[in-house]
Design a protein around this motif. Structure first.
Motif, PDB file in Angstrom:
ATOM      1  N   LEU A 177    -146.203  34.356 -61.074  1.00  0.00           N
ATOM      2  CA  LEU A 177    -146.597  35.048 -60.889  1.00  0.00           C
ATOM      3  C   LEU A 177    -146.726  35.303 -59.128  1.00  0.00           C
ATOM      4  O   LEU A 177    -147.874  34.607 -58.835  1.00  0.00           O
ATOM      5  N   PRO A 178    -146.067  36.786 -58.293  1.00  0.00           N
ATOM      6  CA  PRO A 178    -147.071  36.675 -57.086  1.00  0.00           C
ATOM      7  C   PRO A 178    -148.471  36.638 -56.986  1.00  0.00           C
ATOM      8  O   PRO A 178    -149.092  37.194 -57.740  1.00  0.00           O
ATOM      9  N   PRO A 230    -141.034  53.284 -55.554  1.00  0.00           N
ATOM     10  CA  PRO A 230    -141.383  53.481 -57.131  1.00  0.00           C
ATOM     11  C   PRO A 230    -142.236  52.078 -57.376  1.00  0.00           C
ATOM     12  O   PRO A 230    -142.606  51.774 -57.441  1.00  0.00           O
ATOM     13  N   VAL A 231    -140.850  50.936 -57.303  1.00  0.00           N
ATOM     14  CA  VAL A 231    -140.966  49.613 -57.435  1.00  0.00           C
ATOM     15  C   VAL A 231    -142.188  48.969 -56.656  1.00  0.00           C
ATOM     16  O   VAL A 231    -143.260  49.061 -56.684  1.00  0.00           O
ATOM     17  N   ILE A 260    -142.132  34.600 -54.511  1.00  0.00           N
ATOM     18  CA  ILE A 260    -141.794  34.647 -55.724  1.00  0.00           C
ATOM     19  C   ILE A 260    -140.558  36.104 -55.301  1.00  0.00           C
ATOM     20  O   ILE A 260    -141.075  37.073 -54.596  1.00  0.00           O
ATOM     21  N   ASN A 261    -139.222  35.651 -55.720  1.00  0.00           N
ATOM     22  CA  ASN A 261    -138.212  36.888 -54.783  1.00  0.00           C
ATOM     23  C   ASN A 261    -137.808  37.213 -56.060  1.00  0.00           C
ATOM     24  O   ASN A 261    -136.827  36.656 -56.924  1.00  0.00           O
ATOM     25  N   HIS A 262    -137.782  38.959 -56.492  1.00  0.00           N
ATOM     26  CA  HIS A 262    -136.982  39.225 -57.548  1.00  0.00           C
ATOM     27  C   HIS A 262    -135.693  39.761 -56.358  1.00  0.00           C
ATOM     28  O   HIS A 262    -136.024  40.414 -55.571  1.00  0.00           O
ATOM     29  N   ALA A 316    -142.397  51.232 -63.340  1.00  0.00           N
ATOM     30  CA  ALA A 316    -142.664  50.097 -64.575  1.00  0.00           C
ATOM     31  C   ALA A 316    -141.265  48.838 -64.641  1.00  0.00           C
ATOM     32  O   ALA A 316    -142.613  47.911 -64.625  1.00  0.00           O
ATOM     33  N   ILE A 317    -140.472  48.501 -63.497  1.00  0.00           N
ATOM     34  CA  ILE A 317    -140.201  47.435 -63.403  1.00  0.00           C
ATOM     35  C   ILE A 317    -140.626  46.924 -61.862  1.00  0.00           C
ATOM     36  O   ILE A 317    -141.647  45.563 -62.996  1.00  0.00           O
ATOM     37  N   GLY A 318    -141.241  47.458 -60.987  1.00  0.00           N
ATOM     38  CA  GLY A 318    -142.439  47.392 -59.888  1.00  0.00           C
ATOM     39  C   GLY A 318    -143.596  46.042 -60.903  1.00  0.00           C
ATOM     40  O   GLY A 318    -143.961  45.188 -60.222  1.00  0.00           O
ATOM     41  N   ALA A 319    -144.264  47.592 -61.788  1.00  0.00           N
ATOM     42  CA  ALA A 319    -145.622  47.327 -61.865  1.00  0.00           C
ATOM     43  C   ALA A 319    -145.154  45.200 -63.218  1.00  0.00           C
ATOM     44  O   ALA A 319    -146.011  44.394 -63.132  1.00  0.00           O
ATOM     45  N   ILE A 370    -153.908  43.950 -63.202  1.00  0.00           N
ATOM     46  CA  ILE A 370    -153.746  42.428 -63.840  1.00  0.00           C
ATOM     47  C   ILE A 370    -154.712  41.451 -65.114  1.00  0.00           C
ATOM     48  O   ILE A 370    -154.615  41.198 -65.851  1.00  0.00           O
ATOM     49  N   ASN A 414    -143.533  37.341 -50.501  1.00  0.00           N
ATOM     50  CA  ASN A 414    -143.065  37.451 -52.216  1.00  0.00           C
ATOM     51  C   ASN A 414    -141.856  38.926 -51.626  1.00  0.00           C
ATOM     52  O   ASN A 414    -142.114  39.292 -50.321  1.00  0.00           O
ATOM     53  N   GLY A 415    -140.945  38.841 -52.132  1.00  0.00           N
ATOM     54  CA  GLY A 415    -139.954  39.857 -52.252  1.00  0.00           C
ATOM     55  C   GLY A 415    -139.279  40.511 -53.455  1.00  0.00           C
ATOM     56  O   GLY A 415    -139.092  39.715 -54.624  1.00  0.00           O
ATOM     57  N   PHE A 416    -139.059  41.866 -53.247  1.00  0.00           N
ATOM     58  CA  PHE A 416    -138.467  42.671 -54.335  1.00  0.00           C
ATOM     59  C   PHE A 416    -137.496  43.603 -53.853  1.00  0.00           C
ATOM     60  O   PHE A 416    -137.408  44.560 -52.519  1.00  0.00           O
ATOM     61  N   GLU A 417    -135.883  43.183 -53.998  1.00  0.00           N
ATOM     62  CA  GLU A 417    -134.553  43.647 -53.366  1.00  0.00           C
ATOM     63  C   GLU A 417    -133.952  45.038 -54.281  1.00  0.00           C
ATOM     64  O   GLU A 417    -133.887  44.158 -55.477  1.00  0.00           O
ATOM     65  N   ALA A 464    -132.828  40.900 -62.311  1.00  0.00           N
ATOM     66  CA  ALA A 464    -133.245  40.689 -61.502  1.00  0.00           C
ATOM     67  C   ALA A 464    -134.644  40.021 -62.963  1.00  0.00           C
ATOM     68  O   ALA A 464    -135.417  39.322 -62.158  1.00  0.00           O
ATOM     69  N   SER A 497    -142.727  42.893 -62.126  1.00  0.00           N
ATOM     70  CA  SER A 497    -142.450  42.045 -61.748  1.00  0.00           C
ATOM     71  C   SER A 497    -143.685  41.874 -61.126  1.00  0.00           C
ATOM     72  O   SER A 497    -143.843  40.414 -60.584  1.00  0.00           O
ATOM     73  N   VAL A 498    -144.294  41.965 -61.151  1.00  0.00           N
ATOM     74  CA  VAL A 498    -146.053  41.220 -60.971  1.00  0.00           C
ATOM     75  C   VAL A 498    -146.435  40.690 -61.294  1.00  0.00           C
ATOM     76  O   VAL A 498    -147.910  40.503 -61.602  1.00  0.00           O
ATOM     77  N   GLY A 499    -146.689  40.955 -62.764  1.00  0.00           N
ATOM     78  CA  GLY A 499    -147.003  40.978 -63.880  1.00  0.00           C
ATOM     79  C   GLY A 499    -148.084  41.267 -64.504  1.00  0.00           C
ATOM     80  O   GLY A 499    -147.669  40.305 -65.926  1.00  0.00           O
ATOM     81  N   VAL A 500    -147.506  42.353 -65.142  1.00  0.00           N
ATOM     82  CA  VAL A 500    -148.492  43.147 -65.942  1.00  0.00           C
ATOM     83  C   VAL A 500    -147.284  43.572 -67.300  1.00  0.00           C
ATOM     84  O   VAL A 500    -146.586  43.917 -66.870  1.00  0.00           O
ATOM     85  N   ALA A 548    -146.093  51.005 -57.794  1.00  0.00           N
ATOM     86  CA  ALA A 548    -146.131  50.261 -59.296  1.00  0.00           C
ATOM     87  C   ALA A 548    -146.671  48.875 -59.231  1.00  0.00           C
ATOM     88  O   ALA A 548    -147.918  48.391 -59.404  1.00  0.00           O
ATOM     89  N   ALA A 549    -146.020  47.538 -58.026  1.00  0.00           N
ATOM     90  CA  ALA A 549    -146.268  46.441 -58.002  1.00  0.00           C
ATOM     91  C   ALA A 549    -147.785  46.663 -57.235  1.00  0.00           C
ATOM     92  O   ALA A 549    -148.756  45.654 -57.604  1.00  0.00           O
ATOM     93  N   ILE A 583    -136.552  40.969 -65.250  1.00  0.00           N
ATOM     94  CA  ILE A 583    -137.639  41.461 -65.252  1.00  0.00           C
ATOM     95  C   ILE A 583    -137.965  41.296 -66.871  1.00  0.00           C
ATOM     96  O   ILE A 583    -137.035  42.643 -67.384  1.00  0.00           O
ATOM     97  N   ALA A 585    -150.531  47.363 -59.899  1.00  0.00           N
ATOM     98  CA  ALA A 585    -150.631  46.102 -60.944  1.00  0.00           C
ATOM     99  C   ALA A 585    -151.470  45.449 -60.520  1.00  0.00           C
ATOM    100  O   ALA A 585    -152.380  44.615 -61.355  1.00  0.00           O
TER     101      ALA A 585
END
Lengths: 280, 554
Positions: free
Chosen positions: B394-395, A69-70, B403-405, B241-244, A263, A58-61, B273, B246-249, A73-74, B275, A77
């Protein structure tokens, strides 16, 4: 090198230190027996930060400087994900400096691999927060005047529980450090020295190779020693785990997260009803 | 029956407690209340006041004319005496002086000192205030004992009794109509809406007047099993908030204009992205620091246009606390359905005005997650589709599926690309889903007469003043109506265009200096609005002021 995490065509220059770091990360994930879907790799912007593009997890760029911060929070969550940040010195210590400071304090269980080549690569050769004094670039023709930032002493002084340094030219050692960092429960930073073949003509592969040595008999539980080691630079550069201390991580502060990740927990309708009725 | 009370003084004089206790007593008796807060950006001193309007009918806004002024200092008396009705009363301690015969002074400070706690001076005044309206101590002990320990509660009850004995009843009150209603402000309603929508993560940096969303949520975090994180800055807040999300909450952030300025790049990230993100933008007068504790509606065009590049976002302006609650729950559904940012546009007036509203009904709240639970092995996060919406998995939950954002332009798998073809496909895909989102946009609310001779326009919190203004205007001659926009981007145009054909005059009412709604209407429909009522001194328009100006221009 493991093929489980796939091989993509990259946009990096031939000879770039990023290749070795990417390979080391794939080997590490393989050794840790992590499947691609269990891992989230987050990057900001920069050459190093392209890494999430080149690995099958899984990736987030995200945005320049904003990987942390991303990532935290991930993790908050869904703490079942292994969250790893791969990004550069400019992204981590320059644009993202404020997040670096405060996420050490926050201590979320993520791993931060900083690809530190002491230069800006993507924007073509400006000095970075870790560029040495006097380093001449096209943008600092009289040499760098600003004192370089020491990410290791900075992390130590802010209370980081896992602080390490590695070198892209010592891959096996890097894989060992990466495993330790990922297994550490809390925020772990590894400053990974790497050459930039295109823009850093000072801190070359040979420059690093001549200087780095693996720490031996270092007591990484001793914070005073850790500061001493973290300050060794120039003539010789120690690599290895500099400091490690077990401590509660962010999610330990919340009882309800002990059962299952955020989650998987809903706010019940009864709770909301009660909270509304508090306003009667 | 309707009365209007002003309580004013310096910060730190007990005004907040007095206001809060009086509000609760009025509310619990079954009256409807509307409280306007006017405070300065300082912790001690300055001139601050609350206006409490109460009635046995539902109230929507504040009003200017006063029945009673509680003057905790001389300044309050001097500043507001001009608004006092002929038969009104100024109630104050003996240190306040005036030649005006409507001033009634009582030895509040002296009596409070006798009781043993000079800080209960405001409770002496409360006793006298309630007596003026013929109201007794029902609910008083309950309210005080909830706030204070036994000793201080008893001191307050004693001070209250002393206050009651000092004046005679002057105003008649009805019995009140007790029912389960809420006493709540706009920010609390947003926070409850977020909880009802099963929001799990709220990250923000404190900024007036948005802070109370976070301060409410953080006190309920354990109970509601949510995470509320105070970020190091607004850039971190939106990226968290975006990070949270992005994984589904379900995740949200909130701020005012200055913080939103810092969030702008993040807004674009949520756009490209894809989101789902909800942002509460509680406006105050700007630019930069502006007037921190006052109200304005000048961020409309900013909210609609913020960020480089082109992408869809939905902007919902909030009309009232009830609207804030239900629209917040809807915002999460829209954000997830279309995978884009939704901005809730409020302002200081709505954020801080505590008012009586009907009980929020959770049966009217639907949670629609729009999540792909069984992605196939060739799942692609940004798969092209006929609607432009890609199924969102969701990842972490599906072996073999990652899942890639990506904030770069990306292909269907979320990997960076500079292909001209893919760029066009992706821009078109994002535009397509936004164009589909227009089907979910709600037309403005109609007040008064539909397709009237004289049409007023407004958006957001001025709903409340327009509602009162249109009602009063129609009492003389039934020819007034108003369209008040809630959903404002994309701008719904049907009702406006219908009314445009039949109205003789259109008057646009806004709390800004450049008539941003009129300009948006012109941009979207080509129609000119010639008449504007604009206020931008940081103070809220009142219904009386709107009526006066409507009669002037029409």
């Amino acid at each position: 090198m493991s093929t489980k995490y796939a091989t993509y065509e990259t946009a990096w220059c031939p000879g770039c230190g990023n290749f070795a770091i990417l390979d080391a990360l794939k080997d590490t994930l393989n050794k840790l027996n992590l499947s691609p879907h269990q891992v989230l790799v987050v990057g900001g912007i920069g050459q190093a930060a392209k890494l999430p593009q080149y690995i099958n997890t899984n990736g987030f760029e995200g945005l320049h400087g904003r990987a942390l911060p991303v990532a935290i929070a991930a993790k908050i969550a869904n703490h079942n994900l292994k969250v790893i940040v791969n990004t550069g010195d400019g992204d981590s210590y320059g644009e993202g400096g404020n997040h670096f400071i405060h996420n050490i304090r926050r201590n979320v269980d993520i791993t931060h691999f900083v690809h530190d080549n002491q230069i800006y690569g993507l924007t073509k050769g400006q000095s970075s927060p870790t560029s040495g004094l006097g380093h001449v670039t096209d943008f600092t023709p009289n040499g760098v005047f600003n004192k370089p930032l020491n990410p290791l002493t900075m992390a130590l002084s802010l209370g980081a529980g896992f602080v390490a340094r590695a070198f892209s030219g010592e891959k096996d050692h890097l894989v060992e450090i990466m495993q330790e960092a990922i297994n550490y429960k809390g925020y772990a930073i590894v400053d990974i020295l790497q050459p930039c073949v295109s823009f850093n003509k000072v801190n070359t592969f040979a420059w690093y190779k001549d200087r780095v040595y693996k720490l031996k008999d270092h007591d990484y539980k001793d914070k005073v020693k850790a500061f001493e080691v973290a300050n060794i630079w120039d003539e010789e550069i120690p690599i290895g785990i500099i400091y490690k201390e077990e401590m509660p991580s962010y999610t330990d502060n919340f009882g309800f997260l002990k059962e299952k990740p955020l989650i998987e927990q809903d706010t019940s309708k009864e709770t909301v009803k009660k909270l509304i009725e508090d306003f009667i | 029956m309707e009365y209007n009370v002003l309580i004013g003084g310096e910060a730190g004089q007990g005004m907040k407690t007095l206001t809060s206790v009086f509000s609760q007593m009025i509310h619990k008796r079954g009256f409807y209340l509307f409280t306007l807060a006017d405070y300065m950006s300082r912790v001690r001193g300055g001139h601050n006041f609350f206006q409490l309007r109460f009635s046995d009918d539902k109230l929507y806004s504040h009003c200017e004319k006063l029945d009673v002024i509680i003057a905790l200092n001389q300044e309050t008396c001097d500043l507001h005496l001009g608004r006092l009705k002929e038969d009104g009363v100024v109630l104050a301690d003996t240190n306040v002086k005036s030649n005006d015969s409507r001033l009634v002074t009582i030895k509040a400070k002296e009596l409070a000192t006798e009781v043993g706690n000079v800080r209960t001076m405001s409770t002496v005044l409360l006793g006298a205030l309630l007596k003026l309206f013929g109201l007794d101590e029902e609910y008083l002990e309950e309210i005080f004992s909830h706030k204070f320990n036994e000793k201080i509660t008893n001191q307050n009850l004693e001070s209250y009794q002393r206050g009651q004995s000092l004046v005679e009843q002057k105003f008649k009150t009805s019995k009140g109509n007790k029912a389960e209603r809420l006493l709540i402000n706009g920010n609390q309603a947003i926070a409850l809406g977020a909880l009802a929508a099963n929001m799990k993560f709220y990250s923000a940096y404190p900024m007036t007047p948005a802070t109370s969303i976070m301060s409410y949520l953080v006190t309920k975090a354990e109970e509601a099993k949510i995470i509320v994180e105070q970020a190091e800055d607004e850039i971190a807040a939106i990226n968290m908030a975006i990070g949270a999300a992005s994984v589904g909450v379900r995740a949200m952030t909130g701020t005012s204009g200055g913080g939103f300025s810092l969030m702008v790049e993040g807004l674009g990230l949520a756009g490209i992205a894809e989101i789902p993100l909800v942002i509460a933008l509680v406006q105050r007068p700007g630019p930069a620091t502006g007037l921190p504790t006052r109200t304005e509606q000048a961020d409309l065009k900013f909210a609609i246009n913020a960020s480089q590049g082109e992408f869809g976002r939905i902007v919902i302006s909030l009309n009232s606390p009830e609207d804030a609650f239900y629209q917040t729950t809807r915002a999460f559904n829209l954000a997830e359905k279309y995978q884009l940012p939704v901005i809730l546009l409020s302002d200081q007036y709505l954020a801080d005005a505590t008012q009586t509203v009907n009980l929020f009904d959770l049966d009217k709240v639907a949670i629609e997650r729009s999540i792909e639970d069984e992605p196939s092995s060739d799942y692609k996060r940004y798969a092209l589709s006929e609607t432009g919406i890609s199924p969102r998995a969701l990842p972490g939950y599906h072996s073999g599926v990652v899942i890639n954002h990506d904030s770069d332009e990306h292909d269907e798998e979320g990997n960076i690309t500079e292909s001209a073809q893919v760029r066009n496909d992706m821009v078109n895909k994002r535009a397509m889903k936004f164009s589909l989102a227009k089907n979910d946009i709600q037309e403005p609310k109609v007040l008064g007469i539909e397709n009237p001779q004289i049409l007023l326009l407004g958006w957001g919190s001025t709903y409340s003043q327009l509602k009162d203004a249109v009602e009063l205007l129609n009492e003389n001659e039934r020819r007034y109506g108003a369209l008040v926009f809630g959903d404002i981007w994309p701008l719904p145009t049907k009702k406006f265009l219908d009314s445009y054909k039949t109205s003789e005059k259109i008057i646009n009412v806004e709390q800004n200096s450049t008539a941003q709604l009129a300009s948006l209407i012109k941009e979207t429909t080509g129609k000119d609005i010639d008449l504007n009522i604009l206020r931008y001194d940081g103070r809220p328009l009142s219904a009386d002021e709107i009526i006066e100006k409507v009669l002037e221009v029409e």
